[in-house]
Design a protein around this motif. Structure first.
Motif, PDB file in Angstrom:
ATOM      1  N   PRO A  77       4.726  12.973 -13.692  1.00 34.99           N
ATOM      2  CA  PRO A  77       4.503  14.006 -12.660  1.00 34.99           C
ATOM      3  C   PRO A  77       4.000  13.411 -11.347  1.00 34.99           C
ATOM      4  CG  PRO A  77       3.609  14.704 -14.777  1.00 34.99           C
ATOM      5  CD  PRO A  77       4.013  13.275 -14.945  1.00 34.99           C
ATOM      6  N   GLY A  78       3.270  12.302 -11.428  1.00 34.36           N
ATOM      7  CA  GLY A  78       2.733  11.692 -10.213  1.00 34.36           C
ATOM      8  C   GLY A  78       3.785  11.102  -9.297  1.00 34.36           C
ATOM      9  N   TRP A  79       5.024  10.930  -9.781  1.00 35.12           N
ATOM     10  CA  TRP A  79       6.081  10.350  -8.955  1.00 35.12           C
ATOM     11  C   TRP A  79       6.397  11.263  -7.768  1.00 35.12           C
ATOM     12  CZ3 TRP A  79       8.256   6.230  -7.361  1.00 35.12           C
ATOM     13  CH2 TRP A  79       9.559   6.201  -6.844  1.00 35.12           C
ATOM     14  N   ALA A  80       6.528  12.534  -8.017  1.00 37.22           N
ATOM     15  CA  ALA A  80       6.820  13.471  -6.921  1.00 37.22           C
ATOM     16  C   ALA A  80       5.677  13.490  -5.914  1.00 37.22           C
ATOM     17  CB  ALA A  80       7.067  14.875  -7.480  1.00 37.22           C
ATOM     18  N   THR A  81       4.449  13.427  -6.402  1.00 42.37           N
ATOM     19  CA  THR A  81       3.295  13.382  -5.505  1.00 42.37           C
ATOM     20  C   THR A  81       3.322  12.122  -4.654  1.00 42.37           C
ATOM     21  OG1 THR A  81       1.988  14.614  -7.119  1.00 42.37           O
ATOM     22  CG2 THR A  81       0.775  13.427  -5.405  1.00 42.37           C
ATOM     23  N   HIS A  82       3.668  11.002  -5.282  1.00 38.09           N
ATOM     24  CA  HIS A  82       3.759   9.737  -4.537  1.00 38.09           C
ATOM     25  C   HIS A  82       4.796   9.842  -3.425  1.00 38.09           C
ATOM     26  CE1 HIS A  82       4.495   5.586  -3.489  1.00 38.09           C
ATOM     27  NE2 HIS A  82       5.752   5.742  -3.862  1.00 38.09           N
ATOM     28  N   LEU A  83       5.975  10.411  -3.716  1.00 42.63           N
ATOM     29  CA  LEU A  83       7.024  10.495  -2.707  1.00 42.63           C
ATOM     30  C   LEU A  83       6.614  11.390  -1.540  1.00 42.63           C
ATOM     31  CD1 LEU A  83      10.308  10.673  -4.818  1.00 42.63           C
ATOM     32  CD2 LEU A  83       9.275   8.692  -3.689  1.00 42.63           C
ATOM     33  N   ARG A  84       5.875  12.453  -1.820  1.00 43.74           N
ATOM     34  CA  ARG A  84       5.405  13.306  -0.721  1.00 43.74           C
ATOM     35  C   ARG A  84       4.435  12.536   0.170  1.00 43.74           C
ATOM     36  NH1 ARG A  84       5.438  17.328  -4.815  1.00 43.74           N
ATOM     37  NH2 ARG A  84       3.229  16.969  -5.254  1.00 43.74           N
ATOM     38  N   GLY A  85       3.532  11.795  -0.442  1.00 43.47           N
ATOM     39  CA  GLY A  85       2.597  10.995   0.350  1.00 43.47           C
ATOM     40  C   GLY A  85       3.299   9.886   1.109  1.00 43.47           C
ATOM     41  N   GLU A 101       0.819  -1.217   0.000  1.00 44.48           N
ATOM     42  CA  GLU A 101       0.000   0.000   0.000  1.00 44.48           C
ATOM     43  C   GLU A 101       0.855   1.271   0.000  1.00 44.48           C
ATOM     44  OE1 GLU A 101      -1.319   0.581   4.564  1.00 44.48           O
ATOM     45  OE2 GLU A 101      -1.490  -1.453   3.794  1.00 44.48           O
ATOM     46  N   LEU A 102       2.145   1.138   0.291  1.00 49.38           N
ATOM     47  CA  LEU A 102       3.032   2.300   0.263  1.00 49.38           C
ATOM     48  C   LEU A 102       3.672   2.511  -1.101  1.00 49.38           C
ATOM     49  CD1 LEU A 102       4.876   1.871   3.692  1.00 49.38           C
ATOM     50  CD2 LEU A 102       2.884   3.291   3.167  1.00 49.38           C
ATOM     51  N   LEU A 103       3.385   1.642  -2.036  1.00 49.32           N
ATOM     52  CA  LEU A 103       4.008   1.693  -3.358  1.00 49.32           C
ATOM     53  C   LEU A 103       3.035   2.237  -4.404  1.00 49.32           C
ATOM     54  CD1 LEU A 103       5.728  -1.799  -3.206  1.00 49.32           C
ATOM     55  CD2 LEU A 103       6.780   0.425  -2.772  1.00 49.32           C
ATOM     56  N   PRO A 104       3.544   2.781  -5.508  1.00 50.20           N
ATOM     57  CA  PRO A 104       2.676   3.342  -6.561  1.00 50.20           C
ATOM     58  C   PRO A 104       2.100   2.229  -7.451  1.00 50.20           C
ATOM     59  CG  PRO A 104       4.959   3.621  -7.183  1.00 50.20           C
ATOM     60  CD  PRO A 104       4.975   3.004  -5.800  1.00 50.20           C
ATOM     61  N   GLU A 105       1.214   1.428  -6.898  1.00 48.31           N
ATOM     62  CA  GLU A 105       0.777   0.201  -7.564  1.00 48.31           C
ATOM     63  C   GLU A 105       0.163   0.461  -8.935  1.00 48.31           C
ATOM     64  OE1 GLU A 105      -2.217  -3.631  -6.870  1.00 48.31           O
ATOM     65  OE2 GLU A 105      -1.940  -2.135  -5.292  1.00 48.31           O
ATOM     66  N   ALA A 111      10.291   0.995 -15.056  1.00 45.17           N
ATOM     67  CA  ALA A 111      10.798   1.850 -13.981  1.00 45.17           C
ATOM     68  C   ALA A 111      10.919   3.301 -14.445  1.00 45.17           C
ATOM     69  CB  ALA A 111      12.149   1.331 -13.508  1.00 45.17           C
ATOM     70  N   LEU A 112      11.456   3.499 -15.644  1.00 42.79           N
ATOM     71  CA  LEU A 112      11.610   4.853 -16.166  1.00 42.79           C
ATOM     72  C   LEU A 112      10.259   5.536 -16.321  1.00 42.79           C
ATOM     73  CD1 LEU A 112      13.385   7.090 -17.353  1.00 42.79           C
ATOM     74  CD2 LEU A 112      13.168   5.950 -19.581  1.00 42.79           C
ATOM     75  N   GLU A 113       9.272   4.792 -16.796  1.00 42.89           N
ATOM     76  CA  GLU A 113       7.929   5.371 -16.968  1.00 42.89           C
ATOM     77  C   GLU A 113       7.365   5.840 -15.628  1.00 42.89           C
ATOM     78  OE1 GLU A 113       4.267   6.540 -18.644  1.00 42.89           O
ATOM     79  OE2 GLU A 113       6.237   6.166 -19.542  1.00 42.89           O
ATOM     80  N   VAL A 114       7.559   5.036 -14.570  1.00 38.58           N
ATOM     81  CA  VAL A 114       7.023   5.404 -13.257  1.00 38.58           C
ATOM     82  C   VAL A 114       7.686   6.664 -12.729  1.00 38.58           C
ATOM     83  CG1 VAL A 114       6.813   4.697 -10.845  1.00 38.58           C
ATOM     84  CG2 VAL A 114       6.330   3.046 -12.652  1.00 38.58           C
ATOM     85  N   VAL A 115       9.024   6.710 -12.740  1.00 36.24           N
ATOM     86  CA  VAL A 115       9.724   7.811 -12.070  1.00 36.24           C
ATOM     87  C   VAL A 115       9.757   9.092 -12.894  1.00 36.24           C
ATOM     88  CG1 VAL A 115      11.155   6.221 -10.747  1.00 36.24           C
ATOM     89  CG2 VAL A 115      11.994   7.074 -12.948  1.00 36.24           C
ATOM     90  N   SER A 116       9.427   9.010 -14.162  1.00 44.05           N
ATOM     91  CA  SER A 116       9.460  10.220 -14.986  1.00 44.05           C
ATOM     92  C   SER A 116       8.090  10.877 -15.129  1.00 44.05           C
ATOM     93  CB  SER A 116      10.031   9.911 -16.377  1.00 44.05           C
ATOM     94  OG  SER A 116       9.266   8.908 -17.028  1.00 44.05           O
ATOM     95  N   ASP A 135      23.153   4.305  -1.413  1.00 47.45           N
ATOM     96  CA  ASP A 135      22.050   5.224  -1.108  1.00 47.45           C
ATOM     97  C   ASP A 135      20.721   4.491  -1.271  1.00 47.45           C
ATOM     98  OD1 ASP A 135      20.880   7.586  -0.349  1.00 47.45           O
ATOM     99  OD2 ASP A 135      21.190   8.609  -2.260  1.00 47.45           O
ATOM    100  N   TRP A 136      20.586   3.379  -0.552  1.00 47.42           N
ATOM    101  CA  TRP A 136      19.447   2.467  -0.729  1.00 47.42           C
ATOM    102  C   TRP A 136      18.110   3.131  -0.414  1.00 47.42           C
ATOM    103  CZ3 TRP A 136      15.980   0.594   3.010  1.00 47.42           C
ATOM    104  CH2 TRP A 136      16.204   1.057   4.306  1.00 47.42           C
ATOM    105  N   ALA A 137      18.104   4.100   0.505  1.00 44.36           N
ATOM    106  CA  ALA A 137      16.850   4.695   0.975  1.00 44.36           C
ATOM    107  C   ALA A 137      16.680   6.126   0.468  1.00 44.36           C
ATOM    108  CB  ALA A 137      16.797   4.660   2.498  1.00 44.36           C
ATOM    109  N   HIS A 138      17.243   6.407  -0.705  1.00 44.42           N
ATOM    110  CA  HIS A 138      17.202   7.766  -1.243  1.00 44.42           C
ATOM    111  C   HIS A 138      15.778   8.325  -1.283  1.00 44.42           C
ATOM    112  CE1 HIS A 138      18.848  11.049  -3.772  1.00 44.42           C
ATOM    113  NE2 HIS A 138      17.663  11.029  -4.340  1.00 44.42           N
ATOM    114  N   ASP A 139      14.808   7.488  -1.625  1.00 45.71           N
ATOM    115  CA  ASP A 139      13.417   7.944  -1.780  1.00 45.71           C
ATOM    116  C   ASP A 139      12.596   7.772  -0.515  1.00 45.71           C
ATOM    117  OD1 ASP A 139      13.807   8.536  -4.524  1.00 45.71           O
ATOM    118  OD2 ASP A 139      13.552   6.417  -5.012  1.00 45.71           O
TER     119      ASP A 139
END
Length: 469
Positions: free
Chosen positions: A359-367, A116-120, A352-357, A281-285
């Motif tokens: 706009p929703g990636w930054a929103t996911h990391l904030r949440g 549930e913590l991942l961008p499923e 992986a590239l599609e997920v992190v590139s 830097d395993w926990a960068h995100d």
């Protein structure tokens, strides 16, 4: 086809088989269809699964019958003891963090976040989209997809101050999770039989990789603020080591974060001794507060070999990470990785590239930051209220784990065993020490499933730590 109906029929038939005699015929498909209110196709599917399990056998033209128990003889594998020799390596044992436990257990031993913590949804869309492109049917370059390499380079460049020569996509190697790159790095920059400095405690997977690479581990004690730079300098001077493996940000297991002065001092030590700092830097995100800058962002001459993984923040199924190294070290690491695994799946790289590139990636990391904070705080509060004998040397500001010290003299193995009997699974701390443990520790993952059970987990810890009457 309804999966729940199939499972319901299976459960009913298995109960019926348990009381039936060998050779007894199963009720007809028509009667089962009527009894369970299911379609004939669903009934047939359930029966086929029973056949696959060996519980029933189908006799064409006659029907389906309860299987007779098969006579089996014990298999003797004793000959393998002589062939394999004595087990002296941690490489042949699974870590306690890799264990599969009962579904109803409170699982604080894992090294991964809850689903549930991942961008499923983003991951599913990305995998489906990548499957429709050419990467689904072609091999990727040995160093990785150029676009993904450029993304990893850009992430590090964003942290680099003015005046530091920026890294480029040419310096990046895509690997299948950071664990897969550690042995290659250690072989390339330390060499078999040579010393490798490593924090103590440190990531158990790095200790395993060092053993696989045949290097000699030299522990450097590290506390809540990382190692003492004087200890690092002394270890370089005394051992002649050419590499130091460390996790300056949210170290696994301790959660330690190096202060800025430690970052600069350790990097200067590496420069003075012509050595490498292998920065994981395993926990960068996974920052909860401010995200510290990687030491690699301060490196202007190739002394830092940098690992960055997406496994914990995108998905454990998308095992994609990167090594950033400059100069001949990069070429040696690439050659070792290519010899071992050829290349990383282009399908996973593209996903992986599609997920992190997006706009929703930054929103996911904030949440994610907020949800990790809630879980961490709940665990800390639960331990304080229900298990005050459990001491956290540091309330982590990122990562997934809390490093908990038990009272001196505690038999950690007994605590772990007794806790599991009560439904709580924790990881014993000895796995993270390259030498003898510095104390009785356990690692607790606050990012797993069912955080509402943290108070229960703390009460169980208190029970198993309580002296016997």
């Amino acid at each position: 086809m309804n999966q729940s109906s199939t499972d319901r029929i299976l459960a009913g038939l298995r109960a019926w088989i348990a009381s039936a005699s060998p050779g007894q015929q199963l009720p007809s498909s028509r009667s089962l269809t009527a009894e369970y209110g299911a379609s004939p196709v669903t009934v047939q599917k359930a029966v086929r699964r029973l056949v696959a399990l060996g519980l029933v056998e189908s006799r064409p033209g006659a029907g389906t019958f309860v299987s007779a128990p098969r006579a089996t003889r014990p298999v003797d594998y004793g000959w393998q003891a002589a062939a394999l020799g004595a087990q002296q390596s941690r490489a042949w044992s699974l870590s306690s963090t890799q264990r599969i436990v009962a579904p109803d257990a409170i699982a604080l031993h894992s090294g991964y976040p809850a689903a549930e913590l991942l961008p499923e949804r983003a991951v599913r869309r990305a995998i489906a989209g990548a499957s429709r492109t050419a990467v689904a049917m072609t091999r990727s370059p040995a160093a990785g997809l150029p676009e993904l390499r450029a993304w990893f380079a850009g992430e590090l460049v964003a942290d680099m101050p003015a005046g530091i020569p920026p890294v480029s996509a040419q310096d990046v190697l895509v690997i299948a999770g950071s664990q897969s790159g550690l042995s290659s790095i250690f072989r390339a920059v330390a060499g078999q039989g040579r010393p490798l400095l490593i924090e103590s405690p440190s990531y158990w997977g790095a200790l395993l990789a060092a053993e696989q690479a045949g290097v000699t581990v030299v522990p450097v004690p590290a506390g809540p603020a990382g190692p003492d730079p004087a200890d690092v300098e002394r270890a370089f001077a005394e051992t002649g080591a050419r590499a130091f493996y460390a996790q300056p940000n949210f170290a696994n297991p301790s959660g330690a974060v190096w202060p800025d002065e430690t970052r600069r001092a350790v990097l200067e030590s590496a420069r003075r001794h012509g050595a490498f700092l292998v920065e994981d830097d395993w926990a960068h995100d996974l920052a909860i507060g401010a995200r510290p800058r990687p030491v690699a962002a301060l490196d202007d001459d190739g002394h830092v070999i940098y690992l960055r993984s997406l496994t914990k923040s995108v998905s454990p199924a998308v095992r994609v990470a990167a090594v950033i190294a400059r100069g001949p070290a990069r070429d040696r690491i690439l050659a070792d990785r290519a010899a071992e695994s050829m290349y990383v799946s282009g399908l996973l790289q593209a996903a992986a590239l599609e997920v992190v590139s997006q706009p929703g990636w930054a929103t996911h990391l904030r949440g994610l930051r907020d949800r990790l904070r809630e879980r961490r705080d709940l665990l800390v509060q639960s331990l304080g209220e229900h298990a005050p004998a459990v001491h956290l040397e540091l309330v982590p500001s990122g990562g997934l784990n809390a490093w908990a010290r038990l009272p001196d003299g505690t038999d950690v193995d007994r605590v772990v065993r007794d806790a599991e009997l009560r439904g709580l699974v924790v990881a014993p701390g000895r796995e993270w020490f390259p030498a003898e443990p510095a104390g009785p520790f356990v690692r607790l993952n606050y990012a797993g499933e069912n955080p509402a059970r943290f108070p229960e987990a703390a009460r169980i810890l208190a029970e198993v730590l309580a002296p016997p009457d």
